[in-house]
Design a protein around this motif. Structure first.
Motif, mmCIF file in Angstrom:
data_model
loop_
_atom_site.group_PDB
_atom_site.id
_atom_site.type_symbol
_atom_site.label_atom_id
_atom_site.label_comp_id
_atom_site.label_asym_id
_atom_site.label_seq_id
_atom_site.Cartn_x
_atom_site.Cartn_y
_atom_site.Cartn_z
ATOM 1 N N ASP A 272 0.810 -1.218 0.000
ATOM 2 C CA ASP A 272 0.000 0.000 0.000
ATOM 3 C C ASP A 272 0.846 1.271 0.000
ATOM 4 O O ASP A 272 0.364 2.345 -0.366
ATOM 5 C CB ASP A 272 -0.915 0.018 1.238
ATOM 6 C CG ASP A 272 -1.989 -1.056 1.146
ATOM 7 O OD1 ASP A 272 -2.213 -1.546 0.025
ATOM 8 O OD2 ASP A 272 -2.582 -1.386 2.181
ATOM 9 N N ALA A 273 2.089 1.165 0.442
ATOM 10 C CA ALA A 273 2.938 2.349 0.584
ATOM 11 C C ALA A 273 3.601 2.705 -0.748
ATOM 12 O O ALA A 273 4.132 1.837 -1.433
ATOM 13 C CB ALA A 273 4.014 2.100 1.629
ATOM 14 N N PRO A 274 3.572 3.985 -1.143
ATOM 15 C CA PRO A 274 4.301 4.410 -2.349
ATOM 16 C C PRO A 274 5.800 4.164 -2.167
ATOM 17 O O PRO A 274 6.297 4.106 -1.040
ATOM 18 C CB PRO A 274 3.993 5.908 -2.438
ATOM 19 C CG PRO A 274 2.796 6.125 -1.574
ATOM 20 C CD PRO A 274 2.849 5.095 -0.506
ATOM 21 N N LYS A 275 6.500 4.061 -3.283
ATOM 22 C CA LYS A 275 7.931 3.756 -3.210
ATOM 23 C C LYS A 275 8.701 4.815 -2.433
ATOM 24 O O LYS A 275 9.601 4.484 -1.652
ATOM 25 C CB LYS A 275 8.518 3.628 -4.622
ATOM 26 C CG LYS A 275 8.338 2.263 -5.251
ATOM 27 C CD LYS A 275 9.160 2.135 -6.520
ATOM 28 C CE LYS A 275 9.078 0.709 -7.072
ATOM 29 N NZ LYS A 275 9.923 0.544 -8.282
ATOM 30 N N TYR A 276 8.372 6.076 -2.666
ATOM 31 C CA TYR A 276 9.137 7.116 -1.985
ATOM 32 C C TYR A 276 8.930 7.049 -0.477
ATOM 33 O O TYR A 276 9.820 7.406 0.301
ATOM 34 C CB TYR A 276 8.782 8.499 -2.539
ATOM 35 C CG TYR A 276 7.417 9.018 -2.142
ATOM 36 C CD1 TYR A 276 7.245 9.765 -0.978
ATOM 37 C CD2 TYR A 276 6.303 8.772 -2.936
ATOM 38 C CE1 TYR A 276 5.998 10.248 -0.617
ATOM 39 C CE2 TYR A 276 5.053 9.249 -2.583
ATOM 40 C CZ TYR A 276 4.903 9.986 -1.426
ATOM 41 O OH TYR A 276 3.669 10.460 -1.066
ATOM 42 N N VAL A 277 7.763 6.556 -0.049
ATOM 43 C CA VAL A 277 7.510 6.399 1.382
ATOM 44 C C VAL A 277 8.258 5.186 1.925
ATOM 45 O O VAL A 277 8.947 5.272 2.944
ATOM 46 C CB VAL A 277 5.997 6.254 1.664
ATOM 47 C CG1 VAL A 277 5.755 5.898 3.126
ATOM 48 C CG2 VAL A 277 5.271 7.535 1.302
ATOM 49 N N SER A 278 8.139 4.043 1.246
ATOM 50 C CA SER A 278 8.755 2.814 1.760
ATOM 51 C C SER A 278 10.273 2.922 1.804
ATOM 52 O O SER A 278 10.903 2.502 2.785
ATOM 53 C CB SER A 278 8.332 1.612 0.910
ATOM 54 O OG SER A 278 8.695 1.787 -0.443
ATOM 55 N N ILE B 22 12.009 -6.468 -2.271
ATOM 56 C CA ILE B 22 13.409 -6.685 -1.918
ATOM 57 C C ILE B 22 14.162 -5.358 -1.820
ATOM 58 O O ILE B 22 15.129 -5.239 -1.068
ATOM 59 C CB ILE B 22 14.095 -7.630 -2.938
ATOM 60 C CG1 ILE B 22 15.439 -8.104 -2.383
ATOM 61 C CG2 ILE B 22 14.261 -6.947 -4.294
ATOM 62 C CD1 ILE B 22 16.083 -9.194 -3.201
ATOM 63 N N GLY B 23 13.687 -4.332 -2.551
ATOM 64 C CA GLY B 23 14.336 -3.028 -2.490
ATOM 65 C C GLY B 23 14.225 -2.377 -1.121
ATOM 66 O O GLY B 23 15.240 -2.123 -0.454
ATOM 67 N N PRO B 24 13.000 -2.099 -0.626
ATOM 68 C CA PRO B 24 12.866 -1.534 0.716
ATOM 69 C C PRO B 24 13.429 -2.433 1.806
ATOM 70 O O PRO B 24 13.986 -1.946 2.799
ATOM 71 C CB PRO B 24 11.346 -1.366 0.874
ATOM 72 C CG PRO B 24 10.826 -1.273 -0.514
ATOM 73 C CD PRO B 24 11.709 -2.163 -1.335
#
Length: 333
Positions: A42-48, A80-82
């Protein structure tokens, strides 16, 4: 013994004691779940990625305790990124580690460690995502564990942070105590006002756990750092990690990655090596690679992510720690 006595005299009361209380408060009064839920789909990439890079200072994790947290968020569906951003950054910006690094090795290295760990952890995560996800893996929603929030936790954090930094700002003991004593009294008063008996007990319990876990190992690290200064020929240190060559930085980051540093013990050991001639650039490489990796850590990471992804992450950490040290060494001339 002299190095241990000097450490006790100069650093414990004004540095580690308030830092232990701060780390204990963070570990007990801040909800881990309210942070970890930002890694879900649910979290946008910039947030995560932002939360993953900065959450180490809020979760107060070390290189040991980060592994089950990483495994949990990864298996619950975090990309895997966050997940790897969190894995790299969290131990490096442990509030105790940053404070102690700045106190012992200098504010330039302390600040560089924090800033570089946060920024480059995002680079690690984005690279891992680019290699292994390529936008084709659907991330699952991470179930939340509850939304307990303590609206006064941020104010307590600010008060404890003030107690920590006052001794560094004021050189005069009289002026320092004139500010410090009322600040401690205010913190104690509002702690009893804002938090329940159970929460305060959890805070004190967590603080005491950190003291018991870290202090003996730290004293041992300080003791052996004193031995290193006496017995290790300085010409070897200068030869291998004292220069401004790529090999100096690579040796520093690789050797740190293979060693096991208990929380904070990397600081006195690296301090001893700098006394013998290690440059500040290689020191930063060690500070970045050491907390993030160790042989046991590598085994766990490879089992959680798989051998290919684990090897890629380990290689990325060593390379990025090397490059960060090179850049820092260049900047400071």
């Amino acid at each position: 013994m002299q190095s241990v006595q000097e450490y006790l005299a100069l650093h414990v009361l004004l540095c580690l004691v308030p830092a232990f209380f701060l780390a204990g408060a963070i570990a007990s009064l801040f909800s881990k779940e309210s942070v970890l839920k930002f890694f879900g789909a649910d979290a946008p990439k910039y947030v995560s990625y932002s939360v993953a890079a900065a959450s180490g200072c809020l979760l107060a994790v070390c290189s040991c305790t980060v592994l089950p947290l990483f495994a949990g968020i990864y298996k619950r569906g975090a990309g895997i990124g966050p997940a790897t951003t969190f894995l790299f950054s969290a131990p490096a910006i442990n509030i105790l580690a940053i404070v102690y690094t700045a106190k012992i090795l200098g504010y330039d290295l302390g600040l560089a460690r924090a800033v570089v760990a946060v920024s480059l952890s995002i680079a690690v995560g984005l690279t891992m995502a680019a290699i292994f996800e390529r936008g084709m893996v659907e991330r699952k929603k991470i179930s939340t564990f509850g939304d307990e929030k303590h609206k006064n936790s941020a104010f307590l954090f600010a008060l404890l942070l003030g107690i920590l930094v006052v001794p560094e700002i004021f050189g005069s003991w009289l002026l320092m105590m004139a500010i410090l004593v009322p600040l401690v009294a205010i913190t104690v008063y509002f702690s009893f006002k804002w938090f329940t008996h159970e929460e305060l007990s959890a805070w004190m319990g967590e603080t005491w756990f950190l003291v018991k876990q870290i202090t003996p190992l730290l004293l041992i690290g300080v003791f052996f750092a004193g031995i290193i200064v006496e017995v290790l020929p300085s010409e070897y240190v200068v030869r291998f990690v004292g220069g401004d060559t790529v090999s100096s930085y690579l040796i520093a980051s690789t050797s740190a990655a293979l060693m096991y540093f208990s929380t904070l013990t990397e600081v006195p050991i690296i301090s001893a090596l700098t006394v013998l001639g290690m440059g500040k650039g290689p020191a930063l490489s060690m500070l970045l690679a050491g907390p993030a990796l160790s042989l046991p850590n590598m085994i766990v990471i490879s089992r959680v992510m798989g051998a290919k992804r684990g090897a890629s992450y380990i290689t990325l950490v060593v390379v990025i720690a090397t490059l960060a040290g090179l850049g820092f060494g260049y900047l400071i001339g």
